[in-house]
Design an enzyme around this catalytic site. Sequence first.
Site, PDB file in Angstrom:
ATOM      1  N   ASP A   1       0.848  -1.194   0.000  1.00  0.00           N
ATOM      2  CA  ASP A   1       0.000   0.000   0.000  1.00  0.00           C
ATOM      3  C   ASP A   1       0.887   1.249   0.000  1.00  0.00           C
ATOM      4  OD1 ASP A   1      -2.044   1.851   0.346  1.00  0.00           O
ATOM      5  OD2 ASP A   1      -3.109   0.626   1.795  1.00  0.00           O
ATOM      6  N   ASP A   2       0.811   2.035  -1.058  1.00  0.00           N
ATOM      7  CA  ASP A   2       1.544   3.305  -1.168  1.00  0.00           C
ATOM      8  C   ASP A   2       3.053   3.119  -1.312  1.00  0.00           C
ATOM      9  OD1 ASP A   2      -0.940   4.416  -0.797  1.00  0.00           O
ATOM     10  OD2 ASP A   2      -0.553   5.224   1.187  1.00  0.00           O
ATOM     11  N   CYS A  11      -6.006   4.008  -4.151  1.00  0.00           N
ATOM     12  CA  CYS A  11      -6.068   2.598  -3.758  1.00  0.00           C
ATOM     13  C   CYS A  11      -7.287   1.836  -4.264  1.00  0.00           C
ATOM     14  CB  CYS A  11      -5.947   2.468  -2.244  1.00  0.00           C
ATOM     15  SG  CYS A  11      -7.066   3.503  -1.314  1.00  0.00           S
ATOM     16  N   ARG A  43      -7.315  -1.537  -6.624  1.00  0.00           N
ATOM     17  CA  ARG A  43      -7.744  -2.825  -6.080  1.00  0.00           C
ATOM     18  C   ARG A  43      -8.884  -3.411  -6.910  1.00  0.00           C
ATOM     19  NH1 ARG A  43      -5.568  -2.884  -0.622  1.00  0.00           N
ATOM     20  NH2 ARG A  43      -4.192  -1.087  -0.649  1.00  0.00           N
ATOM     21  N   LYS A  86      -6.401  -5.242   3.887  1.00  0.00           N
ATOM     22  CA  LYS A  86      -7.202  -4.062   3.559  1.00  0.00           C
ATOM     23  C   LYS A  86      -8.071  -4.337   2.326  1.00  0.00           C
ATOM     24  CE  LYS A  86      -6.562   0.563   1.650  1.00  0.00           C
ATOM     25  NZ  LYS A  86      -5.649   1.700   1.464  1.00  0.00           N
ATOM     26  N   HIS A 145     -11.278  -2.136   1.312  1.00  0.00           N
ATOM     27  CA  HIS A 145     -11.584  -0.799   0.788  1.00  0.00           C
ATOM     28  C   HIS A 145     -12.325  -0.846  -0.548  1.00  0.00           C
ATOM     29  CE1 HIS A 145     -10.319   3.667   0.258  1.00  0.00           C
ATOM     30  NE2 HIS A 145     -11.394   3.557   1.039  1.00  0.00           N
ATOM     31  N   HIS A 191       1.014   2.377   4.222  1.00  0.00           N
ATOM     32  CA  HIS A 191       0.004   3.429   4.342  1.00  0.00           C
ATOM     33  C   HIS A 191       0.119   4.101   5.712  1.00  0.00           C
ATOM     34  CE1 HIS A 191      -4.031   5.235   4.518  1.00  0.00           C
ATOM     35  NE2 HIS A 191      -4.123   5.025   3.211  1.00  0.00           N
ATOM     36  N   ASN A 251      -0.362   2.077  -5.657  1.00  0.00           N
ATOM     37  CA  ASN A 251      -0.095   3.414  -6.198  1.00  0.00           C
ATOM     38  C   ASN A 251       1.215   3.903  -5.603  1.00  0.00           C
ATOM     39  OD1 ASN A 251      -2.845   3.958  -4.185  1.00  0.00           O
ATOM     40  ND2 ASN A 251      -0.874   4.749  -3.496  1.00  0.00           N
ATOM     41  N   LYS A 258       1.397   9.812  -5.081  1.00  0.00           N
ATOM     42  CA  LYS A 258       0.009   9.352  -4.978  1.00  0.00           C
ATOM     43  C   LYS A 258      -0.978  10.504  -5.204  1.00  0.00           C
ATOM     44  CE  LYS A 258      -3.030   7.343  -1.383  1.00  0.00           C
ATOM     45  NZ  LYS A 258      -3.029   6.802  -0.005  1.00  0.00           N
TER      46      LYS A 258
END
Length: 609
Positions: A44-45, A82, A86, A144, A146, A234, A341, A395
Amino acid sequence: MQKAWITFAIALLALVSVMDGDAAETKAAETAAPRPNIVVILADDASLMDFGAYGGEAHTPNIDALAARGAMFTQFRASPLCSPSRAMLLTGMDNHLTGFATIPEVLPSEQRGKKGYSMALEPGVRTLADRLRGLGYRTLMVGKWHLGEKADAMPQAHGFDRSFALAASGADNWEKRPYIPYYKDAPWYENGVEAELPDDFYSSKFIVDKMIAYLNQTDQSKPFFAYLPFQAIHIPVQAPADLIAKYKGRYAAGWDVLRRERQQRAKALGLVPPDAAMADLPPGYRHWTDLSVADRAVYAARMEVHAAMLEAMDHHVGRLIAHLKANGQYDNTIFIFASDNGPEPSRGDDNHLLRAWHRVVGYHVGLDGMGGRGSWGFIGPEWAAATATPGAWFKFYATEGGVRVPLVIAGPGVAAARIDAPAMMTDIAPTLLEWIGAPIGGTERGVRPITGRSLVPVLTGKAKSAYAKDEVRVIEVSGNTALYKGDFKITRSVLPLGDGRWRLFDVASDPGESTNLAIARPELLTEMVAEYDAYAARMGVLAMPDDYDSAQQTVTNNIRQMLANYPWLYGVMTGGMVLAGVLIWGLYRVLRQLFGRSAGRSPLPGVPG
């Protein structure tokens, strides 16, 4: 009578023949290699160069080992946020066709509830889990999600047999608590039912612990699809203290130096041409020397936690790999590793609303205990720009720093290779389906089509690229847009950093997007903008409201959600405004008595005397 016996004998022989044939097919099926397992790991990130194999500073031996034995992609693109990424990963579809054109936190009211912007996987959208479960796979997910925030939108509603999912965009990594005011709590669900976390919870450890438990508890005779979307890295950026200590002093030279270091390593690794210019800095960028000595120490420590959080994730990925090796499943497992991302630029020390909320819930952003419980870690825009090198920005934006991220694919039949051909997040699902011999297309009524391309021909050496040289590839999220065609890219960025204007770059020679060719090549710009317009009409992209500002929209949505989460706040705010009005009126009366009568007028501008 004799004729009847002959007929019976022929029928018996036919039956035996059929039975023998069935037995032969069964035996062949039993001796054939079983369908491969699938493990999808999503960071993530994380930026293109955050991991060791791509030139990063963090110690990531397990992910590096996957890159060494498999295909390491250098021209892979995700979306800049994100949820869209996803959705594309799990469906193989353009994000506008899934219901996640953007994320709820930045969604303007004008788009709320519109087709493609419903913030839920819409009817006709089938996930990898839906498809693989129909093919006899165990489908398991921890991490995660989301992709919907209500219980009935969790993974169990989209093909997963077992799941332990975080509905929100993020949460604390040490305990069950929200990380921004938008959320009232940290909404974790197990199989669609709200769930608690263990006392020894640390997100990366828990994700692997729970996945191993699911693998042990489910039918061992079936292949599995394991989806592990980590919270790392994240915000809040948090990590174990012993790992943080390993990076002490590594970032003391600051972000200006790190940018130059990563640019040079990118050239050495062939991620950019030898003469590529360094990416332009985002507006408002601070130089390291602008900071006080004390602030430099705090910001250097933030990057130490960042690197440690990457290493922690890698360590627990290694535990999963060790489990698969111990159970004899490793050699027949496909591994996908990617990031959703580029790096997160948000700060936690320059926003009054966030600071006030931190005080209420007990978070701090200081040096003491950074990365531990109660620490709200972040790296901020300057470190984000540095870690996004050799790309521009980060991002939220469809600049290269926001969308060019790592992709590693390893598994049976894949030779070690570096692949410089283009690939998109939508390509992962069709690649996996073709790999296991499942249909990619299909004409099922009501099912939306996969738009991505299978990378299997590229992985097997049968094709140099899944895309023709001048074939268009497009990314759009909340007005931040990129369209690729051959060596060229057009991009536009919205407020607060962008101005909404199209720019044209030759990303083959200028991957840092430093030289805008819009004036030099107006015909090409016009042609590519027209191709974007056609894409937008085809995919149902909605225009952004005038003067849309993603940062301001986030604040607005946070306030709206806070009032929904805490109705009593409305009363406090309303009461506060009434109290402020009373105080101002009282002050006016006092001042008027003291000064107004002698002058014959009010001392307050615009108020009659």
